[in-house]
Design a protein around this motif. Structure first.
Motif, mmCIF file in Angstrom:
data_model
loop_
_atom_site.group_PDB
_atom_site.id
_atom_site.type_symbol
_atom_site.label_atom_id
_atom_site.label_comp_id
_atom_site.label_asym_id
_atom_site.label_seq_id
_atom_site.Cartn_x
_atom_site.Cartn_y
_atom_site.Cartn_z
ATOM 1 N N THR B 181 -10.074 -3.808 -1.474
ATOM 2 C CA THR B 181 -9.060 -3.166 -0.959
ATOM 3 C C THR B 181 -9.525 -1.931 0.307
ATOM 4 O O THR B 181 -9.125 -2.647 0.943
ATOM 5 N N SER B 185 -9.707 -1.642 4.269
ATOM 6 C CA SER B 185 -9.169 -0.669 5.035
ATOM 7 C C SER B 185 -10.077 -0.079 6.305
ATOM 8 O O SER B 185 -10.374 0.235 7.350
ATOM 9 N N SER B 212 -1.251 -1.549 10.894
ATOM 10 C CA SER B 212 -1.962 -2.018 10.250
ATOM 11 C C SER B 212 -3.258 -0.521 9.802
ATOM 12 O O SER B 212 -4.063 -0.770 9.081
ATOM 13 N N ASN B 215 -2.381 1.635 8.074
ATOM 14 C CA ASN B 215 -2.405 1.218 6.867
ATOM 15 C C ASN B 215 -2.870 1.416 6.222
ATOM 16 O O ASN B 215 -3.393 1.332 4.752
ATOM 17 N N ALA B 216 -4.366 1.120 6.879
ATOM 18 C CA ALA B 216 -5.663 1.161 6.675
ATOM 19 C C ALA B 216 -6.309 2.746 6.506
ATOM 20 O O ALA B 216 -6.823 2.861 4.695
ATOM 21 N N MET B 219 -4.152 2.932 2.905
ATOM 22 C CA MET B 219 -5.634 2.808 1.280
ATOM 23 C C MET B 219 -6.135 3.190 1.259
ATOM 24 O O MET B 219 -6.690 3.635 0.407
ATOM 25 N N LEU B 220 -6.401 3.648 2.657
ATOM 26 C CA LEU B 220 -8.527 4.482 1.918
ATOM 27 C C LEU B 220 -8.169 5.067 1.165
ATOM 28 O O LEU B 220 -9.092 5.569 0.399
ATOM 29 N N ILE B 269 2.485 1.322 2.412
ATOM 30 C CA ILE B 269 1.321 0.236 2.234
ATOM 31 C C ILE B 269 1.699 -1.111 2.932
ATOM 32 O O ILE B 269 1.463 -1.838 3.337
#
Lengths: 309, 565
Positions: B181, B185, B212, B215-216, B219-220, B269
């Motif tokens: 994941t 990202s 997106s 979102n990345a 996630m990061l 996310i």
């Protein structure tokens, strides 16, 4: 006796306050949902695709954006004030007050200690009505959560992190609850029973609990004492007046005075007690081992434990 | 544009393209579309497994004191349901949309790091398989998806029922998938930063791509917190590190802080790409450009920032300092503001439009209403005393299913109906779509609205059985029966996916009259995506072309017209 099981039937002053916050938020939420749903539905009906009607092309309106930023901001600010206000009413810090009761959660039962009168009990919590009580919560193993819906706040019971609750019971009755933080195999049957009593009834109960266990009154029960000693029950359970070294399982000094067995898993009847002694794992997942008792031995134990009023 | 030379009814589906033929091409893909399809198929498979687990749960809970499942079985079922839905089904399904459509929507030929993209996928697949392998090793995870310490320590997971390796497989499986994941990202962020079409300024990037990218970032920043906690737990279990063991000075609450520092951004996310899908679907089916583009983008960034300052609202019942409660309550409530901005902008987009009720649009509208309910109960939980009463109960189960199922899953469904034609070259059946939609709306609301009352009536979550207290029997019966209706709807969806691949109408390049660049290429797109990238002058480049007469309006855009052909 009245039974209370729901958040919506509050039995303490704290639960009444929490419910007030709930109804405020519910009202605000219903209003907001009505606005969103109303606008959406109107748009869907009014602007559905029809022959010969061109869609509009507007794509921005700063005034509107400011409006629907500012109004929600005001609403949540209001709700934050409600939160702060109700929090201070419900569960202010304990500030060194001595608890009226210490609850110690175990997999999967509740140990109780009333420090002032010096009473030890388990699973069924007797409390007096009309006084502001301080309860302290400790865990003997993993994280549990003490939740009795009609009492208002729940509190996590965390090892190495004692917590407290203030409770002012308003009505006598039986308040049912359960452990609400997943604590392993027996979590689903780790129930709580709070018995709220008038001060007189409560004092009577305390008085009876302060007595040591009554000696066995019949031959059967006397044999039960023997089984209790011989089968190593004493390593985990205590009976005041007999032997009190066991600390990892419920105190049985007055076990027959309780309404339920195994943290609310069974009604306390001789039949259920013998079922529990015969095969505890069939009643619930628990740390009580299968003792391999003969039918006679079960009978003796039931006779003895059943006499421990 | 690319498919213009082939008549639509002769056009093959994606699985007939010569580039995607043969086992080797599916074992060594680097094309973001092919990897995207693999993400779709894998996540849909895990989704079906997790739905089955949910049906097992609802069947066990259908009546009080039901003896069908033991606690030992049920605990694995609910733990694996949550873990699978979050890590193996919903998040990868959103990632599938992200890696499939981000390059297409910004006019790129692939993601920035195609091979790393493939590595992400294989890590995800292997992580998921390891997690499920645990069923064959003596028992899967049985302590809930949030796995609160110290219940996860070896002395508690080791028992005569379980040897306790479920937690270890869970740790290793999630570490693998989590590493994938993080790579996803990085890939998305670099793609958006570096590979946009020449004219595509940040102010012309489609909102799906904005969301997106946000979102990345989440996630990061969030996944490493989880990975750290997982490693610490692994050290605890195998090297006696004692991070979370209170008797040795460790802190069980430390796990919760780590877990929710990941876990709350994770909630966003799981919804931000969904917001992105809705922001694409609503304008197209309303034939009107998105309202308040800049505000939607800013609101997304605001949600991203705030989402890192709200984690402790999962811990309001742990007995922390009041000052901590104030900060996290306020931040959690503030997040309602940008979320509200989004909802009102979507409604304003529909306002004055020309709205068609294709299945994608139906799901989008149902999403708005259901997500609003989930958001409002979220505000209730941010009101600390209400959280004290209702957290850990079925009220919270109802709340997060309104956001993740009534919210995210409905956006995903809108996304499938909207983009399946682009991915495969065939339309999904609108008839099956509408059956599915109504089954899901009725099933979902029937199953979950009433669970709010289960919480109020005194039912804690994560119990394998419950006593016959007032109202609980009827509430659970209605919930379980509705859940079966919901599952039926999901089965119709899968049937539609499979049947339409063979029987579906050919899609053509742009069946919905979409405005963004993915509709400027053929369906399915060729391996390098575009022959020519159209000029980008606004957020609706294809509508600009049509207005200027440079792109013929090749196909009618509403399903009703199409059905009459």
């Amino acid at each position: 006796m009245d039974y209370f099981t729901s958040v919506l039937s509050p039995g303490t002053r704290q639960a009444v306050d929490i419910l007030r916050a709930f109804y405020i938020v519910l009202g605000v939420s219903a209003f907001i949902f009505a606005v969103v749903a109303g606008l959406s539905m109107y748009a869907l009906c009014r602007f559905r695709r029809r022959e010969g009607r061109e869609p509009k092309t507007f794509r921005e309106n700063v005034r509107l954006e400011v409006l629907w930023t500012a109004i929600p901001l005001l609403i949540v600010t209001g709700l934050f004030v409600v939160a702060v206000w109700i929090m201070s009413l419900v569960n202010p810090p304990a500030l060194g007050h001595q608890p009226d009761l210490t609850v110690t959660a175990h997999q999967w039962w509740w140990g109780l200690r009333y420090p002032q009168p010096g009473v030890t009990a388990a699973n069924e919590i007797h409390l007096p009505v009309g006084r502001r009580l301080l309860l302290r919560f400790e865990s003997g193993d993993v994280i549990h959560s003490f939740w009795v819906p009609s009492l208002g706040q729940k509190i996590d019971v965390i090892p190495g992190h004692p917590n407290h609750l203030w409770l002012t019971l308003e009505r006598p009755g039986v308040y049912l609850g359960a452990c609400s933080s997943f604590c392993g195999m027996g979590h689903g049957k780790m129930r709580i029973r709070v018995i709220a009593q008038s001060t007189d009834d409560f004092n009577t109960w305390i008085g009876s609990q302060q007595q040591p266990a009554s000696p066995p009154s019949a031959a059967q029960a006397a044999k039960g004492v023997g089984v209790f000693m011989e089968k190593n029950c004493i390593n985990c359970h205590s009976i005041a007046g007999l032997v009190t070294k066991g600390r990892v399982a419920p105190d049985l000094t007055h076990v027959a005075s309780r309404e339920t067995l195994a943290a609310g898993a069974l009604t306390n009847t001789p039949e259920n007690l013998s079922r529990w002694l015969r095969d505890p794992q069939s009643v619930k997942d628990c740390n009580m081992p299968d003792l391999g008792l003969s039918d006679d031995q079960v009978g003796y134990l039931v006779a003895y434990l059943g006499g421990l009023k | 544009m690319n498919g213009g030379s082939v008549p639509p009814e002769k056009a093959g589906t994606v699985f007939q393209m010569k580039e995607y033929k043969g086992l080797l091409s599916w074992l060594s893909p680097v094309d973001h579309k092919q990897i995207g399809i693999m993400y779709f198929i894998t996540s849909l498979t895990f989704f079906l497994v997790a739905v089955s687990l949910a049906m097992i749960m609802r069947t066990q809970l259908i009546r009080p004191n039901h003896g069908w499942l033991s606690s030992a079985t049920y605990n694995q079922v609910f733990s694996m349901h949550g873990t699978t839905m979050v890590f193996l089904a919903v998040m990868p399904m959103l990632i599938a949309f992200m890696i499939y459509f981000t390059p297409l929507m910004i006019g790129a030929r692939d993601v920035a790091f195609p091979r790393m993209n493939a590595l992400s996928y294989w890590l995800y697949l292997m992580g998921g398989l390891l997690l499920y392998f645990s069923f064959f090793t003596g028992g899967a995870l049985n302590v809930g998806w949030s796995a609160y310490a110290p219940l996860t320590e070896t002395n508690y997971t080791m028992s005569k029922y379980m040897i306790g390796t479920g937690v270890d497989y869970w740790i290793v499986g999630l570490l693998l998938a989590g590493a994938g994941t993080i790579m996803n990202s990085v890939n998305i962020l670099v793609t958006v930063a570096a590979l946009r079409a020449p004219d595509m300024k940040l102010s012309r990037v489609p909102l799906f791509v904005w969301m997106s990218a946000a979102n990345a970032v989440l996630m990061l920043l969030a996944m490493p917190a989880l990975n750290t906690a997982l490693v610490m737990l692994f050290l605890d279990r195998h090297l006696n590190a004692l991070f979370f063991v209170p008797a040795a000075g460790g802190k069980p609450l430390l796990w919760q802080h780590y877990f929710w520092f990941f876990g709350h951004p994770e909630v966003y996310i799981l919804i931000l790409p969904g917001f992105g899908i809705i922001s694409e679907v609503i304008p197209v089916f309303s034939r009107k450009p998105i309202f308040g583009y800049a505000f939607l983008a800013i609101a997304t960034v605001a949600i991203g920032f705030l989402s890192f300052g709200v984690w402790a609202h999962h811990m309001f019942a742990t007995g922390m300092n009041f000052t901590v409660y104030y900060v996290f309550a306020l931040a959690s409530m503030l997040i309602a503001v940008p979320t509200g901005i989004k909802v009102f902008n979507w409604i304003a987009t529909m306002w004055g439009g020309s709205i068609s009720f294709d299945t994608a649009m139906l799901f989008a509208v149902a999403f708005i209403l259901q997500f609003t309910i989930g958001g409002l109960t979220g505000v209730a939980f941010a009101t600390v005393p209400i959280d004290w009463a209702l957290t850990h109960t079925y009220f919270v189960v109802a709340h997060f299913h309104y956001t993740l199922l009534g919210g995210t899953l409905f956006t995903v469904m809108a996304g499938f109906y909207y983009w399946y034609p682009k991915i495969t070259g065939r339309m999904l059946s609108e008839k099956l779509g509408k059956i599915q939609f109504w089954l899901m709306v009725i099933g979902f609301n029937g199953a979950f609205f009433i669970l709010h009352f289960a919480g109020l009536a005194g039912m804690p979550r994560r119990v394998y059985t419950y006593p016959d207290l007032p109202h609980l029997a009827s509430i659970n019966l209605i919930s379980s029966l509705s859940a079966y209706i919901l599952a039926l709807g999901i089965l119709v969806f899968f049937a539609n996916l499979i049947v339409s691949l063979r029987k579906g109408k050919p899609a053509g390049d742009n069946p919905w009259n979409g405005a963004t660049l993915e509709w400027a290429t053929s369906s399915p797109p060729p391996p390098r995506n575009f022959e020519r990238i159209p000029p980008v002058r606004s957020i609706t480049p294809l509508w600009d072309l049509k207005e200027s007469g440079r792109l013929p309006d090749t196909l009618p855009s509403s399903s009703r017209e199409r059905d009459n052909e």
